[in-house]
Design a protein around this motif. Structure first.
Motif, PDB file in Angstrom:
ATOM      1  N   VAL A  87      54.491  49.765  92.802  1.00 29.89           N
ATOM      2  CA  VAL A  87      55.018  50.812  93.325  1.00 29.89           C
ATOM      3  C   VAL A  87      55.909  50.464  94.428  1.00 29.89           C
ATOM      4  O   VAL A  87      55.977  49.293  94.954  1.00 29.89           O
ATOM      5  N   SER A  88      56.890  51.429  94.718  1.00 25.94           N
ATOM      6  CA  SER A  88      58.065  51.253  95.818  1.00 25.94           C
ATOM      7  C   SER A  88      57.805  51.690  96.857  1.00 25.94           C
ATOM      8  O   SER A  88      57.483  52.678  97.287  1.00 25.94           O
TER       9      SER A  88
ATOM     10  N   ASP B 237      54.123  50.771  85.159  1.00 26.90           N
ATOM     11  CA  ASP B 237      55.500  51.049  86.201  1.00 26.90           C
ATOM     12  C   ASP B 237      55.052  51.627  87.296  1.00 26.90           C
ATOM     13  O   ASP B 237      53.770  52.162  87.469  1.00 26.90           O
TER      14      ASP B 237
ATOM     15  N   CYS C 155      51.362  63.582  88.558  1.00 28.97           N
ATOM     16  CA  CYS C 155      52.409  63.814  89.516  1.00 28.97           C
ATOM     17  C   CYS C 155      53.626  64.311  89.133  1.00 28.97           C
ATOM     18  O   CYS C 155      53.880  65.173  90.116  1.00 28.97           O
ATOM     19  N   SER C 156      53.864  64.484  87.913  1.00 29.76           N
ATOM     20  CA  SER C 156      54.695  65.376  87.628  1.00 29.76           C
ATOM     21  C   SER C 156      54.502  67.121  87.534  1.00 29.76           C
ATOM     22  O   SER C 156      55.149  67.891  87.919  1.00 29.76           O
TER      23      SER C 156
ATOM     24  N   ASN D 165      59.881  52.501  98.966  1.00 31.32           N
ATOM     25  CA  ASN D 165      60.753  53.427  99.281  1.00 31.32           C
ATOM     26  C   ASN D 165      60.151  54.980  99.086  1.00 31.32           C
ATOM     27  O   ASN D 165      60.573  55.900  99.692  1.00 31.32           O
ATOM     28  N   ASP D 166      59.536  54.964  97.820  1.00 35.14           N
ATOM     29  CA  ASP D 166      58.707  56.075  97.498  1.00 35.14           C
ATOM     30  C   ASP D 166      57.727  56.499  98.500  1.00 35.14           C
ATOM     31  O   ASP D 166      57.539  57.873  98.745  1.00 35.14           O
TER      32      ASP D 166
ATOM     33  N   GLY E 224      56.412  54.538  88.279  1.00 34.81           N
ATOM     34  CA  GLY E 224      57.285  55.943  88.075  1.00 34.81           C
ATOM     35  C   GLY E 224      56.216  56.925  88.818  1.00 34.81           C
ATOM     36  O   GLY E 224      56.919  57.903  89.132  1.00 34.81           O
TER      37      GLY E 224
ATOM     38  N   HIS F 146      57.073  57.594  92.223  1.00 35.20           N
ATOM     39  CA  HIS F 146      58.365  58.283  92.683  1.00 35.20           C
ATOM     40  C   HIS F 146      58.266  59.803  92.063  1.00 35.20           C
ATOM     41  O   HIS F 146      59.073  60.499  93.095  1.00 35.20           O
ATOM     42  N   GLU F 147      57.503  60.059  90.900  1.00 33.81           N
ATOM     43  CA  GLU F 147      57.342  61.620  90.868  1.00 33.81           C
ATOM     44  C   GLU F 147      56.531  62.452  91.703  1.00 33.81           C
ATOM     45  O   GLU F 147      56.964  63.257  92.293  1.00 33.81           O
TER      46      GLU F 147
ATOM     47  N   ALA G 181      56.615  61.598  95.011  1.00 29.90           N
ATOM     48  CA  ALA G 181      57.673  61.434  96.097  1.00 29.90           C
ATOM     49  C   ALA G 181      58.506  62.524  95.849  1.00 29.90           C
ATOM     50  O   ALA G 181      59.021  63.436  96.998  1.00 29.90           O
ATOM     51  N   MET G 182      59.120  62.766  94.527  1.00 32.51           N
ATOM     52  CA  MET G 182      59.996  63.911  94.114  1.00 32.51           C
ATOM     53  C   MET G 182      59.398  65.303  94.323  1.00 32.51           C
ATOM     54  O   MET G 182      60.360  66.090  94.599  1.00 32.51           O
TER      55      MET G 182
END
Lengths: 584, 148
Positions: free
Chosen positions: A205-206, A178, A158-159, A208-209, A180, A183-184, A186-187
């Motif tokens: 997982v969130s 986690d 994802c990064s 929000n992401d 994370g 989140h990556e 999403a970013m």
């Protein structure tokens, strides 16, 4: 056959350029295979223009062989463990390691954009390598029923893979550290079209992401997640304006709270996990738009299915447990004339946990046969069956390509066995069948019936035979037919080693065999009747398996045999034993 | 001389060792004439496999070795698994046929026609992993009293 042509000269009077243009329009791998056999130049041209390859078993060839043959592929699908792994029958360490493939793909396949691993063991290091060397070009990554990796590996992907359009992890066993990775994603990503971590245990997982992904990825069309409270996704649903497909989540709160939930306006493929009767009305406003419905993990009874399906006249794909019942199938047949794919899975065995109406029999199947004439795929667990129901299917379902039926073992007495005539009618009527699975019980199909299957399966490429036939002569009769059969799975049939080996030699298109439950010979050497060049034979010996609830179950031996250009495997775990090919 | 003598004259490749079951058998071998045992073992060192292939493992497994019974002046040789040999020995001692569970990591592939037939037709219909997972979770929800 020999064209004696030089580079960029002529093949049969036409220049290469003509063939290059034409080849771009030919996508079917079988057509391309035929073309590549015409002459050397066409073989080269075809190889250079091949975009996608599926390797049905990763041990049939090597990464280097793939590179030599098709150096410019953009998309690769690789399968590892036998299909039986989906039913917990194959040892976890059996094999199907992605590492040697990832190493070569990262190094040499410069055009690769899409990668699909199915039932393979993928490590975090593999994902890291892929991310590092192919991250800038990778558009599709599917880790489909895979295991061996963690969210750390996903983090690398994802990064680095900012152009990722599809991330598919369905049913993979992922070690979760986690959230994370999401989140990556999403970013870093604005290209995402499909995100799937359905039926994984990824819970950190969130939402929000998820909402951020929906906001930033305007082309987001399909999202399938794990267990996440639906009410937490209100923001996500509001942002995902292009969303057409959604599955996952769960309904844990009081029903009234869901009353104002609004799904995205284009949503037409839906999975309703843990939804019960009281929450059903939230689907009504757009039920008529639904093309696909997944009720496998819903908490609905037979009546609920009837009420819901009546409101879905445009439904094309339905997956449900047998709680749908014959009555539900009758409603489906009346209301959903566009049905193409129907899958009815087996619910709980304990009566208290499922609706007592929740059984499927010849009644439901006959209704479907007469009502859903466009059906292409049916997979069903039945509690009772008749020849007439199968005949009806043979008469009416002319577009059927894939038929799978399992007769459950709860009822002692079945209305109408053996099914010899019904099966013969089904097979001769449904002449477009490519895939066929029949799982009965002793007495379900005689040797004559098994021979009928052989005689009436011109186009069938894959078959699963479960508890069919009575003796070796049934298998031998079967194997005199099946001219197109490439992949055969046999379970619980008690054929002898010798008959199995002879059947293999007779089935002219066969390239893969899996057997569990067979009569062994005194020495065990009868299997070697099928020994021949390039034919790998492997055994998974009997073993005791922990069922998870304190019980131990005895698993009988498996035979796995397949053609391979790669010789025997070099990575056998202790649970798998090879019989060396006679070329060694 | 009468009595049962165990004769491991042609050892097959022993991939999987089963010390516990062999204890009794080894006890008997130690009572035999060591020269006789040595001669018999030496004469047994012939390859079992035909020249044109070499299977990595014998499917008959290390379990089936000859059991030679000297009884009342008659000699009989039987191909048996260690489990069967154990049964014969215990029966000869007058004990009941044991129903001892096998301690093998790897069990005999060909346990005998009846066993294999039973295991053939005794396979329960396997459940798909995804469904199994769901049904387990659903049970958990019911148990904690979640509304449903």
């Amino acid at each position: 056959m020999d064209d004696r042509s030089f580079n960029n000269q002529r093949i049969h009077g036409m220049s290469d350029v003509v063939f290059e243009c034409v080849l771009a329009y030919i996508h079917d791998s079988r057509d391309r295979q035929s073309i590549s056999l015409v002459c050397r130049r066409l073989c080269e041209l075809e190889a250079q223009t091949r975009k996608h390859v599926t390797i049905a078993l990763c041990y049939t060839t090597t990464p280097k062989q793939l590179l030599r043959r098709f150096p410019f592929i953009e998309s690769l699908k690789l399968k590892g463990k036998p299909r039986a792994a989906m039913y917990n029958l194959i040892p976890e360490d059996w094999g199907g390691f992605a590492t040697p493939w990832v190493e070569e793909l990262s190094k040499s396949f410069s055009c690769l954009k899409a990668l699909h691993f199915r039932r393979m063991i993928v490590k975090d290091e593999d994902l890291e390598l892929l991310a590092r060397d192919r991250g800038h070009v990778l558009q599709v990554l599917k880790l489909d029923k895979c295991s061996g990796f963690s969210t750390d590996g996903l983090l690398h992907i994802c990064s680095s893979c900012r152009n990722l359009k599809v991330l598919f992890l369905e049913e993979s066993q992922v070690i979760e550290k986690d959230g994370g990775w999401l989140h990556e994603l999403a970013m870093n990503n604005t290209q995402l079209e499909a995100l799937n971590f359905y039926m994984t245990d990824l819970s950190q997982v969130s939402f929000n992401d998820l909402e951020l992904i929906a906001k930033r990825c305007k082309s987001l069309v399909s999202v399938k997640i794990g267990d996440c409270e639906i009410l937490d996704l209100v923001g996500f649903f509001r942002a995902a304006v292009s969303l057409e497909e959604f599955s996952g989540g769960c309904f844990n709160k009081q029903s009234e709270e869901y009353a104002s939930l609004a799904y995205p306006p284009r949503l037409c493929r839906l999975g309703l996990n843990y939804m019960s009767t009281n929450e059903m009305p939230i689907v009504y406003p757009f039920a008529s738009r639904l093309k696909k419905l997944d009720l496998l993990y819903a908490l609905l009874d037979t009546e609920d299915h009837c009420v819901l399906l009546q409101r879905c006249p445009n439904l094309e794909v339905l997956e449900a447990r047998n709680v749908i019942g014959d009555r539900g199938l009758e409603v489906l047949a009346r209301s959903c004339k566009k049905m193409k794919r129907l899958r009815i899975e087996r619910g709980a065995d304990e009566q208290e946990l499922e609706d007592e109406e929740g059984v499927v029999s010849q009644r439901g199947l006959t209704a479907i046969a007469q009502g859903c004439l466009d059906l292409e795929y049916i997979a069903v667990y039945v509690s009772d069956i008749t020849n007439a129901a199968l005949e009806s299917m043979g008469m009416n379902l002319k577009n059927l390509c894939d038929f799978r039926m399992v007769l459950l073992d709860k009822e002692e007495v079945i209305t109408d066995l053996p099914l010899d005539n019904g099966i013969r009618s089904l097979l001769s009527g449904c002449n477009k069948l490519r895939r066929f699975a029949l799982y009965l019980r002793p007495g379900g199909l005689t040797d004559v019936g098994l021979t009928y299957i052989g005689q009436h399966s011109q186009n069938i490429r894959w078959m699963l035979l479960g508890y069919l036939g009575e003796s070796d002569s049934g298998l031998l009769g079967f194997s005199r037919g099946c001219p197109s059969l490439q992949k055969l799975e046999v379970r619980g049939c008690c054929f002898s080693e010798k008959a199995l080996a002879m059947a293999v030699l007779q089935l002219r298109s066969l390239r893969y065999l899996w057997v569990q439950g067979y009569r062994g010979s005194k020495t065990g050497f009868d299997l070697l009747t099928m020994a021949r060049p390039f034919w790998n034979i492997e055994i998974i010996p009997p073993r005791k398996v922990n069922c998870g609830d304190g019980r131990e179950m005895e698993h009988p031996a498996h035979i796995l045999a397949y053609y391979s250009l790669a010789g025997p495997r070099t990575d056998f775990p202790p649970s798998v034993i090879p019989l060396a090919s006679i070329t060694q | 001389m009468s009595g049962i003598e165990l004769n491991h004259s042609r050892p097959t490749k022993k991939i999987f060792h089963r010390p516990q079951s062999f204890r009794d058998i080894q006890g008997w071998i130690s009572k035999m004439n060591p020269e006789l045992v040595k001669t018999v073992i030496e004469s047994g060192k012939k390859p079992l496999c035909p020249a044109h292939y070499t299977p990595t493992v014998s499917l008959s497994m290390p379990e089936t070795t000859p059991l030679t019974i000297f009884y009342n002046g008659i000699v009989n040789v039987y191909q048996v698994s260690p489990r069967q040999a154990e049964t014969v020995i215990k029966f000869a001692y007058g004990k009941e046929t044991p129903t001892s569970p096998s301690h093998n990591k790897l069990q005999t592939l060909n346990q005998g026609k009846q066993d294999v037939d039973e295991s053939c037709s005794d396979l329960p219909i396997a459940r798909k992993r995804s469904l199994q997972r769901f049904l387990k979770k659903r049970k958990g929800r019911v148990n904690i009293g979640a509304p449903y």
